[in-house]
Motif scaffolding. Structure first.
Motif, mmCIF file in Angstrom:
data_model
loop_
_atom_site.group_PDB
_atom_site.id
_atom_site.type_symbol
_atom_site.label_atom_id
_atom_site.label_comp_id
_atom_site.label_asym_id
_atom_site.label_seq_id
_atom_site.Cartn_x
_atom_site.Cartn_y
_atom_site.Cartn_z
ATOM 1 N N ASP A 1 -5.132 40.676 6.160
ATOM 2 C CA ASP A 1 -6.382 40.678 6.540
ATOM 3 C C ASP A 1 -7.078 41.968 5.991
ATOM 4 N N VAL B 1 -11.112 43.749 5.701
ATOM 5 C CA VAL B 1 -12.383 43.898 6.378
ATOM 6 C C VAL B 1 -13.558 43.882 5.469
ATOM 7 N N THR C 1 -16.524 42.589 7.149
ATOM 8 C CA THR C 1 -17.804 42.802 7.644
ATOM 9 C C THR C 1 -17.419 43.468 9.011
ATOM 10 N N GLU D 1 -17.846 42.428 11.981
ATOM 11 C CA GLU D 1 -17.286 41.510 12.708
ATOM 12 C C GLU D 1 -15.829 41.416 12.643
ATOM 13 N N MET D 2 -15.179 41.377 11.554
ATOM 14 C CA MET D 2 -14.069 41.553 11.219
ATOM 15 C C MET D 2 -13.153 42.678 11.862
ATOM 16 N N ARG E 1 -12.722 42.456 15.349
ATOM 17 C CA ARG E 1 -11.499 41.472 15.766
ATOM 18 C C ARG E 1 -10.329 42.265 15.819
#
Length: 198
Positions: A183, A185, A187, A189-190, A193
């Motif tokens: 994963d 990052v 954004t 939003e990410m 999460r």
């Protein structure tokens, strides 16, 4: 080469890791690597994994704007390269130059907080060129390169990454222990999460 360095059993000579932290973070809105994730700056996650892995040389490449979390680092060579914001290739070239004399160079990104020490050690322990295997089969970072690769990497520029080079030799693709480690990052939003799931 046994001793306090957990990487020492894998290879003779110094192994370097370079964390690329020069991106503009435009999709995030700026200040990405200083954004807090579970009580520490985003950029501190990968640097701590690198420290725990036991690499002999630790390098971090920054651009025109140096993230604040850099000020808390110890034992890192900070390479300021304003044009590194032009793309990953420019940052990799700077890292390869800084790693001259090392037997192996690991390339990692500062916005991938879940990359584990175990995965870094695994790619460091190989002798070949190693890219991380992603779920869709493509080759990505973190990646590791023997010293013979560094001169060609020093010629990279712009958005051309090390995978764009025709290495003319076998390349290993190694998956991480868990694909969630990949994963990154991009954004806000990410990041939100990850704050819930990490």
């Amino acid at each position: 080469m046994k001793g306090s360095n957990p990487i020492a059993e894998y290879a003779e000579g110094e192994i370097a890791i370079a964390v690329l932290a020069a991106g503009k973070g435009s999709r995030f809105g700026g200040g990405k690597l200083d954004a807090t994730l579970r009580g520490k700056p985003l950029g501190r996650w990968i640097t701590q994994s690198a420290e725990q892995a036991g690499f002999s040389r630790r390098i971090i490449i920054v651009g025109q704007t140096t993230p604040n979390f850099i000020q808390g680092l110890s034992g890192w060579d900070v390479i300021e390269k304003p044009d590194a914001e032009d793309g990953m290739g420019t940052s990799i070239a700077a890292a390869a130059k800084a790693a001259e004399g090392c037997t192996r160079l690991i390339i990692a990104l500062a916005d991938m907080p879940r990359v584990s020490t175990a995965h870094l050690r695994n790619i460091a322990s190989q002798s070949a060129i190693v890219f991380t295997a992603y779920p869709d089969g493509h080759a990505g970072v973190p990646a590791a390169f023997p010293a013979r690769c560094l001169p060609r990497m020093e010629n990279l520029s712009g958005t051309n990454g090390a995978a764009s080079i025709d290495w003319e030799e076998d390349i290993q693709l190694l998956p991480p222990p868990e694909y969630g480690e990949l994963d990154d990052v991009d954004t806000v939003e990410m990041l939100e999460r990850l704050r819930v799931t990490l």
